[in-house]
Design an enzyme around this catalytic site. Structure first.
Site: not given
Length: 299
Positions: A89-91
């Site tokens: 998941y890309h913050g």
């Protein structure tokens, strides 16, 4: 004067940590250039000649991770000994991913190659750092070569779009990006899901505005700046691998790759979502994430 001072103070509070991270990244590249010049290095940036420099870089970011976010890494035993594709998941700022890369290198002496958005390679003055840390544009051919050479390869299917437009609900914004699944099938390697707890509480984006969404979709450039940088607790969890069936034949692979990538895609998306559901309070809560720095019982 008072109003102006308050505005400047607010800007510094909101953006000082993200700007500090950018400063350290550029400083790292400058130090690598000095190291390269002093040692007259002309070797491939991925070669072992650079390992001492990588260790220094990794040690710095690992100390930063420990001090600022009390960083923890769990599930390293789930990584295969050989090649595989990490999907995460890309913050708003992928600083958690940088922490992961650093600790992985310090613990296992492994270099994980990273697929990055094309705009990253247009940033001035970072070419050497990107090369030494294994950041690549991530075409299908490059990924297959990297996996054939035994590397771990990581990718965030949501990419910049997920960074900009996901929020404290931790919604996965992957769209129709199934390329990683096809590469995994062709390379016959497992996919490993990964997620960092509280990454959206550490760094956030301003609430989506239609103008900025349209601007991104037309230019593919991230004009919306991240803010925050609170010292919330970060824990990265590496999930169980989604295995590739070793019994599949080359002929079956050709026949099934188009259908199989959809199954692999949904299995991976489900696995990443399961990590988020298990380890993340939704919606994310900044105060809770801060208090978790003092919770010694939770792992």
């Amino acid at each position: 004067v008072i109003i102006g001072s308050l505005m400047i103070s607010a800007i510094l509070i909101f953006f000082i940590v993200p700007l500090t991270i950018v400063f350290f990244i550029y400083l790292t590249n400058i130090l690598l250039l000095i190291y390269q010049r002093n040692n007259e290095l002309k070797a491939d940036p991925l070669s072992d000649v650079w390992n001492s420099a990588r260790k220094t870089i990794a040690s710095f970011w690992d100390i930063y991770a420990r001090v600022w976010h009390g960083y923890e890494l769990h599930g390293v035993e789930n990584l295969p000994e050989g090649p595989g594709i990490l999907v995460y998941y890309h913050g708003a700022i992928p600083i958690d991913y940088l922490y992961f890369l650093s600790r992985l290198f310090l613990w296992k002496k492994r270099l994980c190659l990273s697929v990055a958005d094309h705009f990253v390679f247009r940033l001035p003055g970072l070419q050497l750092l990107l090369g030494v840390t294994g950041v690549m544009p991530g075409t299908r051919e490059e990924c297959l070569v990297a996996l054939k050479n035994g590397y771990l390869v990581s990718i965030s299917p949501g990419g910049v779009r997920e960074a900009l437009f996901s929020d404290e609900s931790y919604q996965l914004i992957w769209g129709n990006r199934k390329g990683f699944a096809q590469v995994a099938l062709e390379a016959k390697v497992p996919i490993i899901p990964m997620y960092t707890q509280n990454v959206r509480e550490g760094y956030r984006m301003f609430k989506e505005r239609r103008f900025f969404r349209q601007l991104y979709e037309s230019t593919r450039l991230p004009f919306t700046p991240p803010y925050g940088g609170l010292p919330v607790k970060f824990r990265t969890y590496i999930g169980k691998p989604i295995p590739y069936d070793p019994n599949i034949t080359a002929e079956e692979l050709v026949e099934k790759v188009c259908k199989g990538k959809f199954l692999f895609f949904f299995q991976t998306k489900t696995a990443v979502q399961a990590l988020i559901s298990k380890h993340q309070t939704i919606p994310g809560n900044i105060w809770k994430a801060l208090l978790e720095r003092f919770d010694k019982r939770r792992k």
